[in-house]
Every structure is written in C-alpha cells, then in structure tokens.
Design a protein around this motif. Structure first.
Motif, short mmCIF file in Angstrom:
data_model
loop_
_atom_site.label_atom_id
_atom_site.label_comp_id
_atom_site.label_asym_id
_atom_site.label_seq_id
_atom_site.Cartn_x
_atom_site.Cartn_y
_atom_site.Cartn_z
N HIS A 386 0.76 -1.20 0.19
CA HIS A 386 -0.22 -0.18 -0.05
C HIS A 386 0.93 1.42 0.13
CE1 HIS A 386 -4.07 -1.47 0.67
NE2 HIS A 386 -3.52 -2.78 0.96
N GLY A 387 1.84 1.28 0.78
CA GLY A 387 2.66 2.40 0.62
C GLY A 387 3.51 2.53 -0.67
N ASP A 390 0.80 4.33 -2.99
CA ASP A 390 0.85 5.71 -2.59
C ASP A 390 1.92 6.44 -3.01
OD1 ASP A 390 -1.77 4.85 -1.46
OD2 ASP A 390 -0.85 4.98 0.72
N THR A 391 3.05 5.96 -2.79
CA THR A 391 4.23 6.81 -3.05
C THR A 391 4.37 6.93 -4.53
OG1 THR A 391 5.34 6.12 -1.13
CG2 THR A 391 6.93 6.84 -2.89
N LEU A 393 2.37 6.95 -6.97
CA LEU A 393 1.18 7.71 -7.65
C LEU A 393 1.87 9.12 -7.24
CD1 LEU A 393 -2.13 5.87 -6.73
CD2 LEU A 393 -0.94 6.29 -8.94
N LEU A 394 2.11 9.52 -6.19
CA LEU A 394 2.73 10.96 -5.68
C LEU A 394 3.79 11.16 -6.59
CD1 LEU A 394 2.40 11.10 -1.88
CD2 LEU A 394 1.03 12.48 -3.81
N SER A 443 1.75 15.23 5.47
CA SER A 443 1.79 14.59 3.98
C SER A 443 2.10 15.19 2.96
CB SER A 443 0.34 13.83 3.83
OG SER A 443 -0.54 14.68 3.79
N ALA A 526 4.29 12.02 5.78
CA ALA A 526 3.10 11.28 6.49
C ALA A 526 3.41 10.74 7.86
CB ALA A 526 2.53 10.02 5.48
N SER A 530 0.17 5.90 8.87
CA SER A 530 0.09 5.73 7.27
C SER A 530 1.17 4.70 6.78
CB SER A 530 0.52 7.15 6.71
OG SER A 530 0.87 6.90 5.17
N GLU A 532 3.61 4.53 4.53
CA GLU A 532 4.48 5.25 3.54
C GLU A 532 6.00 4.65 3.80
OE1 GLU A 532 7.39 7.71 2.21
OE2 GLU A 532 7.27 7.50 4.24
#
Length: 601
Positions: A386-387, A390-391, A393-394, A443, A526, A530, A532
């Motif tokens: 999941h991290g 998220d990472t 996509l950012l 974040s 974050a 989270s 991350e």
C-alpha cells in the motif's frame, strides 16, 4: 557583456532573496511561534491571548518583518544568531559545534567516496593502459545500483546488519574514530559510485585521443599513460564535484539521524520538527553557505586548471565510442525488476495494512506473513504494497508537474539558468526543512519539497537540447525563409525536444519516489499509521535487533526500485542519437543516478 552582467545580478538577487527568506522564517511561518514556545516551556499553561501576546513581545515578533530581519542580519557578523526557543541557550555555539561534527563526517565520507570511485574505474584504467578498451561498456551493474540508492537506505541496512546483527562496528553515537566508519560508508559509497561511473565513462575517450596513441607508440609505460588520462578527465568532473558535495550535505541529515550523530543535519532537522526557528535559521544558513562556497571553490579550481579553454569552449569533451548494444540479459533486467515489484504490490494490496494483531507482534516471515509483522502485529507485506502504491502515484504526479515546469522554464534559459544553479544548491531535504518551518510537517511537506527541486534537471535538459536544435541546418533554413519564433518553437523545436525530455522525466520517476521515502523516513511527511515507505523504515528501526526483517523487507523493495531505475535508464528505448543527446544534456550516461548530478549541464 551586458547579458553576463544581467545574469550575475539575477544570481545575486536570488541569493539575497534566499538569505532574507531564511531571516524572515519566524514572521513567514504559518504556525504561531508563541504557541510553540509556550508548549515547550510551560505545557500546563493555557494559551490565552494575553499569554501569547506576552511571548510574542519577548521574541520581538510584533516589531514587524523589517526590524526582525535587520536584527537577525546585524547580529550574524557578531556571532549572535539569537537564542533557542526550546532550551534558551545561545544558538551560534551549538550550531558551530554541530558544523564541526558534520565537516569531520563529510571529510571521512569524501575519502570513502574517492576510494570507491577508484575501485569503480580501476579496471578501465588497467585495460586502457594495455590498449584493450574496444567495445567496453561503462561501469558495472553493481556500481550503478549502488549509485542509485539513497543514503538513508544504505545507512539503515548498515546499521541493522553490520552494527546490530553482526556487531562489528558501533551503530549509534559519536564517541571516537570507530563511530565514523558506518556513517562515512553510508554517505561515501553511493557518491563514490556516481563519481566513479562518470570518470569511467570519460576514460575511454581520453585513451583514444592522439596524445595517448602517440605515447603508447613511443613505448611509454602503461601506468604513465593511465595517469595522464586520469589527469585529462579530472577537470571535466570538477563541476559535478560541487553538486556531489551538496548531495553529501543533504544525505548527511538522514545519516546523522539514523546513527544519532550530533551534527548540523540532525540539529537542523530536530529544530524544524520542534519549530525551534532560531536554530533552524542558523543551521539552514550554514547548509546553504556550505553548498555555495563549495560550488564557488570548485568552479575557481576548474578555471585555474583548465584556463582559457573553459572560458572559450575550446576544451573538447570526452565522448567515448558508441558501445555495442546491450546484451539480452541487460535488456531483460528492467522487465524482471518491474515484474517483481509489481508482484510484491499485487500480493500485498488485498491485505489490510492497518489490521492490528498484538498476539503476532514481530513475527518472523512465514507463509501467513511473507515479510513478517511489525511491532503492532501489522502485516509488513501489506504495508509495503500500500505504501508503494501511494508513493508511486505521488511520484507520478510530481514528475508530470516537474516535466511541465521544466519544459516551460527550459524555453527561457536566461531566466531558468540562474534558477537551476540556485535550486541545485538546495537539496530536497533542505527544502523540506524550510517547508516544515513555514507550514509544519505533514503529508504535503515532502510533495512540495520534492516538486520545488525536481524541475531543475529537466529545465537544464530542455535548454541544452533547444540550443542543439537551433544550430541544426533545417532550423537555420526555416528561419532564413522568414519563419517566426513561435512557429519555429511549435513546429520544429518542441517536437524534437519533448520526446527526450519526457523519457528523462519518466526515468526520474523512481528517484522521486525514493526522495519522498527519504523525507518520510525523517519524519517530515506522512504520520502514523500511514504505510508510507520511509515511515515504515523509521518505525521499525528501533526493533532491528529483534526483528531485522521489519527493516530489511522495506529496504529490499526500495533497493529493487533503485535497480529498476538504473537498468531502465541503461537499456531503455529510443534512437541512438536521441539517447546520446539525453545523456550529454543530463551530464552523464545514466541521467537518474543522482538527482544532484543530472542537472549539471
């Protein structure tokens, strides 16, 4: 002459704005400094308007920005940087002491970096002395992957494995020479790999020059020719050396935090998190001055060594012969790394990254938990997957923004040139510290900090390619036929430039993800719970002795991302001419090895 004077004034104005911005941090901060001081000194007192107003009066915040800036600037020549809002002690002695620790660490790291660079290019020197360089590719995959890894990741692995698991060297503190070894290796290994690969890429061109061929024909010893070839290449690397030291400055923040070293980076980081703005001001100013002084000294040294050839552009660049096509294995490696990373994410996404199981705390890897569990019993594989999503996509969003900004500013080299030089002197960690001082940690802090500096290499790349395209015959002919500047830009220049810059931006995507992870590791991004990536390493670092898998599993995935970046850059698609222009404009054969080096053109 007039344009050069204008560029000099523009650079001076940017430096003044940066210094004034640091001096006005207490006034620019969106967080109330009075509330920060009250919570630190008297947490039990109520933050009434009267109490906060009294603290602001004591700090001089009600006197206005000009008085605040003037008092700070006039105090610096006397060694007065104010008093800490947290401890009440004088800032200057503490910060200067921390600077001495950091300079010692960076000196030892520089020795490690030079030794690493020598090891990387030793085989090329040996083959060149024997005239056996035909068809050799630069460097090796091991040095390329090492160069792509961030310092905080190497430091985490060294502290966990060498310091904790094997117990060979101390992993915490700063009490003697042996405490400098692991931090110096964490800083020096990736930087030395970068310098070694840059030097390794230039040496074949030096050995192919007429003087080297004549020396070999006269029967001079191979070691003499190799030594002269090394001297021939070193001046061309000096501009990158300044950026290399700036990279050391940024990497030292994370390394000092991991190894609990009382250096300038750790002091400044803790001041940013605690909102101790006087300490943050002094630390940030010293970090900026250190980078600026190093860059100036390196440029002066290069000018002294090279002389008029640097000024007049008469010194030929060293371009090695085109290497043979990459072997099939090297072309397959990016696909293999990508599939492996995608497999880890696919396996972990169906799992819940926030599910707690206190009965399964710090469990070793098993079929139920392939990466083990953390201190709260959460599945590490789920949190890594999941991290990663998220990472990445950012990082993709930041890459798109950096591409757009880089192309726009690259079309205006008179404006972007000094800006690129200024941004190159500010590592993303330092930008994150300033953002934290203004808006606090959260974040959005790493996103803004990385976006502020990510556009600079792409702008330098765009302007370099535009200069090349404007000199081509077809553009000159089109201009002679009366074509307007807008038509040339829209129909001739941008179509030739955008594919290379777009590929460059995509190659930088993994590096941006690693930069986001490094800031999260420092606590500037974050916050728990989270998943991350950087936060995973920071949360599990205290349990490295009992559960090394909780640190090594996220570290392995980050290393996989770095390997994917390097192999994709080394065997990516595109025509040979396009790839060569990309490499030359980016300052090396593999643009994304280090963010600080890729904008050197």
């Amino acid at each position: 002459m007039r344009s050069r004077m204008g560029a000099l004034l523009w650079r001076a104005g940017l430096a003044v704005l940066l210094v004034c911005g640091i001096g006005l941090l207490p006034w620019l901060s969106h967080t109330d400094p009075a509330l920060t001081v009250l919570r630190t000194r008297s947490a039990d007192r109520d933050p009434t308007p009267e109490v906060l107003a009294d603290i602001r009066a004591q700090l001089g915040l009600d006197d206005g920005p000009l008085h605040l800036l003037g008092r700070w600037l006039t105090g610096l020549p006397r060694g007065d940087a104010g008093h800490s809002w947290i401890s009440g002690s004088e800032v200057a002695p503490d910060v200067l002491g921390a600077l001495g620790v950091s300079l010692l660490l960076m000196t030892v790291a520089l020795v490690v970096a030079l030794a690493t660079a020598a090891a990387v290019c030793a085989r090329t020197l040996r083959l060149g002395a024997r005239r056996r360089l035909a068809g050799r590719r630069a460097g090796g995959s091991g040095s390329a992957v090492l160069a792509a890894l961030p310092e905080f990741l190497i430091a985490s692995v060294l502290a966990t494995v060498v310091g904790v698991q094997w117990g060979w060297l101390p992993a915490l503190g700063w009490y003697g020479p042996q405490w400098t070894v692991l931090p110096a290796f964490a800083l020096g290994l990736p930087a030395g790999a970068v310098l070694g690969r840059l030097l390794d890429d230039q040496l074949p061109g030096a050995f192919a020059e007429p003087w080297a061929l004549a020396a070999a024909a006269r029967g001079l010893p191979g070691r003499v020719v190799a030594r002269q070839a090394l001297r021939r290449c070193v001046p061309g690397l000096l501009p990158n050396l300044g950026l290399f030291v700036v990279g050391l400055t940024g990497g030292a923040v994370a390394v000092e935090q991991i190894f609990d070293i009382p250096g300038l980076g750790r002091t400044t980081l803790q001041a940013a998190i605690a909102q101790d703005l006087p300490v943050l001001q002094a630390g940030t100013l010293l970090l900026v001055v250190l980078g600026a002084v190093t860059t100036a000294v390196v440029r002066l040294t290069a000018r002294r060594l090279i002389g008029p050839a640097l000024r007049d552009g008469a010194l030929q660049s060293l371009h090695r012969p085109a290497p043979p096509p990459a072997p099939t294995v090297r072309r397959i490696l990016p696909l293999a790394y990508g599939l492996l990373l995608s497999g880890v994410i696919a396996l972990g996404l169906p799992r819940d990254p926030l599910a707690l199981d206190t009965a399964a705390r710090l469990r070793a890897p098993s079929p139920t938990h392939p990466f083990g569990t953390d201190a709260l019993g959460r599945d590490v594989l789920a949190r890594v997957a999941h991290g990663a999503l998220d990472t990445l996509l950012l990082a993709l969003a930041i890459s798109a923004l950096a591409w757009l900004t880089g192309v726009l500013l690259g079309c205006m080299p008179a404006l972007s040139g000094p800006l690129v030089d200024t941004v190159n002197a500010v590592p993303s960690v330092l930008a994150a510290l300033l953002v934290t001082a203004l808006w606090g940690s959260g974040s959005g802090t790493p996103v803004l900090a990385v976006a502020v500096v990510a556009w600079a290499p792409l702008a330098a790349h765009t302007s370099a390619l535009l200069r090349q395209e404007r000199a081509t015959l077809h553009v000159t002919a089109t201009r002679a036929l009366g074509a307007r500047r807008w038509y040339l830009l829209r129909s001739e220049l941008l179509p030739a430039v955008l594919p290379s810059v777009t590929r460059h931006a995509l190659l930088r995507l993994p590096g941006i993800a690693l930069a986001l992870a490094s800031l999260g590791f420092l606590g500037l991004g974050a916050q728990p719970p989270s998943p991350e990536w950087g936060l995973l390493l920071a949360e599990n670092q205290p349990y490295a002795e009992r559960a090394p898998w909780a640190v090594l599993a996220p570290a392995a995935v980050l290393a996989l991302l770095g390997a994917l970046a390097v192999t994709a850059a080394g065997s990516g698609g595109g025509t040979r001419g396009t790839r060569r222009r990309t490499a030359v404009a980016a300052g090396g054969e593999v643009p994304p090895l280090k963010g600080e080096l890729a904008g050197a053109s």
